[in-house]
Design an enzyme around this catalytic site. Structure first.
Site, PDB file in Angstrom:
ATOM      1  CD1 TRP A  12      -2.117  -2.308   1.522  1.00 20.95           C
ATOM      2  CD2 TRP A  12      -3.064  -1.078  -0.096  1.00 20.95           C
ATOM      3  NE1 TRP A  12      -3.146  -3.042   0.969  1.00 20.95           N
ATOM      4  CE2 TRP A  12      -3.744  -2.310  -0.016  1.00 20.95           C
ATOM      5  CE3 TRP A  12      -3.478  -0.145  -1.050  1.00 20.95           C
ATOM      6  CZ2 TRP A  12      -4.823  -2.638  -0.858  1.00 20.95           C
ATOM      7  CZ3 TRP A  12      -4.553  -0.459  -1.883  1.00 20.95           C
ATOM      8  CH2 TRP A  12      -5.208  -1.687  -1.782  1.00 20.95           C
ATOM      9  CG  ASP A  27      -3.451   3.914   4.092  1.00 25.20           C
ATOM     10  OD1 ASP A  27      -4.498   3.737   4.750  1.00 25.20           O
ATOM     11  OD2 ASP A  27      -3.191   3.285   3.053  1.00 25.20           O
ATOM     12  CE  LYS A  53      -8.506  -2.708   4.811  1.00 23.27           C
ATOM     13  NZ  LYS A  53      -8.148  -3.696   3.810  1.00 23.27           N
TER      14      LYS A  53
END
Lengths: 360, 360
Positions: A102, A172, A196
């Site tokens: 990511w 993030d 999540k």
């Protein structure tokens, strides 16, 4: 009905009590005669739902008053563009830490808007550790430092918050926000896709310090301008109302459990149980440096890939689903976000022990 | 529990049978042991849900094979930027029709990326009619012609599809898609926020002709590039899975009702019932030219604004909610999308007649 323990990396499990409440309110939210998904976002019912969700999130995280909390769309991948578009502000570029899949995506997108200084990378080591503070080669002129506290795919997380002096720190936190307490005041921007620890996919939480709002790059779409979203309380256009409502139910659930201190204790216990079994086995392997092992995403491999299919098949039969690892890493991955009960991790480690006994 | 007839302009009512099904599947979708919101978007369960929704939408609208159907986030307001960013492709500018509040927003955003030729406007007439084909001053070099077939705030809709020769036609169908059959082949791009006729807020449908995909402006965020979204079947990142599922249930509901031909008959009947009562009354007024009156959004005023509050109060007591008009227009607005039952419109006109009798 038989619920499964779903180890998906996201979208992921939601607390059963949240689902039960959403079910009970599906045709009539608190006597309104409407599902929350049917309500005008400008009506007093939804405005109350939205305000309570924000207030609860602020309380849980201790968000200081000089930060805006935004409820947006588009996921972290949209933030990969929004961060440079809003924060570069005439600077030549920004610092990024490259610690997993990511991070790499965030870096690639940022490069389209300015110069990226990769201040540290662990790519040569297959992203199996977090760089130390002393390794970070920060530039004093950077508009911000961006990093990924938890890498969902590699299962590696920072055991510390980087110190970048007066440079705004951008994180993030898609796969870690709400898993434990954080000191929001150390950050300039925190963002997280909801799917999540927060709620359903289609909602993105952005926590941004007010002095970083305004002055986007020319050509920034109106919807991608933090200032427009902040000035309109995330209602410049119709927000994802039902996802916002479900997130609010999740925030209430975390509060009822005792908040983020309590959540952290449970999450650490779950992670330790799983890593403990892996390390003690000699059968399962996790490649990540012990101090950088993720509490949320636990990748592990079996002695040979031939065992993957039997492992997954047996797991599914035992009600343990979505354990296949990301194709870039292989093996297995157990994502054990907030809503995964401890009983789910217990069932997984019991299955792992039995599988090792019969296949070891 | 007592459900209300909710005349919100969006988010708006959902079919009760859809809500009942979503409620029943909340903890366990078809024996999966998961809520759809908990499923990995890459898993076979959600992939099947997503594929069926797209197939049903294609069938309902008769979408030709050379069009992509995208399930995105961000609403029509994000499309206001995505359309010029993706479709200008070196052209100097585009044609826009200015027929109401949403047209104006689309035009303002497009001006940030290229030159806008306002090929027709009814602003001087307070957006109370649709311009005729013969009034459209189209430019041959325009990259596309953008218009808003139905203006949600003013309640004005085009009784025809503009002819722009070989120029791609782009339509913001947020408040009209699925209300009746359309000939998709006449359009280059159709987009719609879901929260009127399609599903919950947080989902945006984009139907785009394949030859218009690719070559976005420099600086277009990856997430706003039609090609990225098309090449990844709307799963470049995690899509709004639960909203996609609910939209799929709505598509199935429309099919079960007999498709868009049947939907159109019902919608026209509802609109005629309401406009009939308004026109016959001498008490209620709708300012829109009869041939351009919206089937979806019916604004009307009372003889004096002093009556607005009593009207709204009485309506709410009768289970008729969210009738207040947009602040820019005043008075009332009844949005009567697909999921508003005919019984709801009957209840509204009965209330209106009674209110007129007691206040006229």
């Amino acid at each position: 009905m038989s619920r499964v323990y779903n180890f998906s990396a996201g979208p992921a499990m939601l607390p059963e009590s949240v689902l039960l409440r959403a079910r009970d309110e599906m045709l009539d939210w608190q006597g309104s005669g409407m599902c929350v998904a049917e309500m005008s976002h400008r009506g007093k019912e939804f405005m109350a739902i939205a305000a309570k969700a924000e207030a609860d999130l602020r309380e849980l995280l201790g968000v200081p008053a000089n930060y805006k909390v935004l409820f947006l769309q588009g996921g972290a991948s949209t933030q990969f563009a929004m961060v440079p578009m809003n924060l570069l502000r005439g600077a030549e570029g920004a610092d990024y830490l490259n610690t997993g899949s990511w991070s790499k995506k965030a870096i690639a997108e940022a490069r389209r808007y300015g110069r990226v200084n990769v201040a540290a990378t662990t790519e040569d080591e297959h992203f199996t550790r977090a760089p130390k503070q002393s390794e970070l080669k920060l530039k004093s002129a950077a508009a911000y430092l961006h990093y990924t506290p938890n890498e969902t795919i590699e299962g590696v997380e920072f055991p510390y918050v980087p110190d970048c002096g007066g440079t705004p720190l951008v994180a993030d936190m898609s796969s870690t926000l709400l898993s434990r307490p954080i000191d929001v005041s150390r950050f300039g921007v925190i963002y997280a896709g909801a799917q999540k620890n927060i709620g359903p996919a289609g909602l993105t939480i952005v926590i941004v310090r007010e002095d970083l709002i305004g002055q986007p790059l020319a050509g920034t779409p109106t919807m991608l301008d933090y200032k427009i979203q902040a000035d309109n309380d995330s209602m410049y256009n119709t927000p994802p109302t039902y996802a916002w409502y479900l997130a609010g139910l999740v925030f209430q659930w975390v509060k009822d459990l005792g908040g983020l201190d309590a959540m952290a204790v449970i999450n650490q216990r779950k992670a330790q149980m799983l890593y403990g079994v892996i390390d003690a086995s000699g059968f399962y392997t996790n490649p990540v440096a012990p101090d950088a092992r993720s509490w949320m995403n636990v990748p592990f491999t079996l002695p040979t890939p031939d065992l993957d299919d039997p492992f997954l098949k047996g797991a599914k039969a035992a009600g343990l689903t979505t354990l296949k690892g990301h194709r870039s890493v292989g093996g297995m991955r157990a994502s054990i976000y907030n809503a995964m009960p401890e009983a789910g991790v217990q069932a997984l480690v019991a299955y792992m022990a039995e599988f090792e006994r019969t296949h070891g």
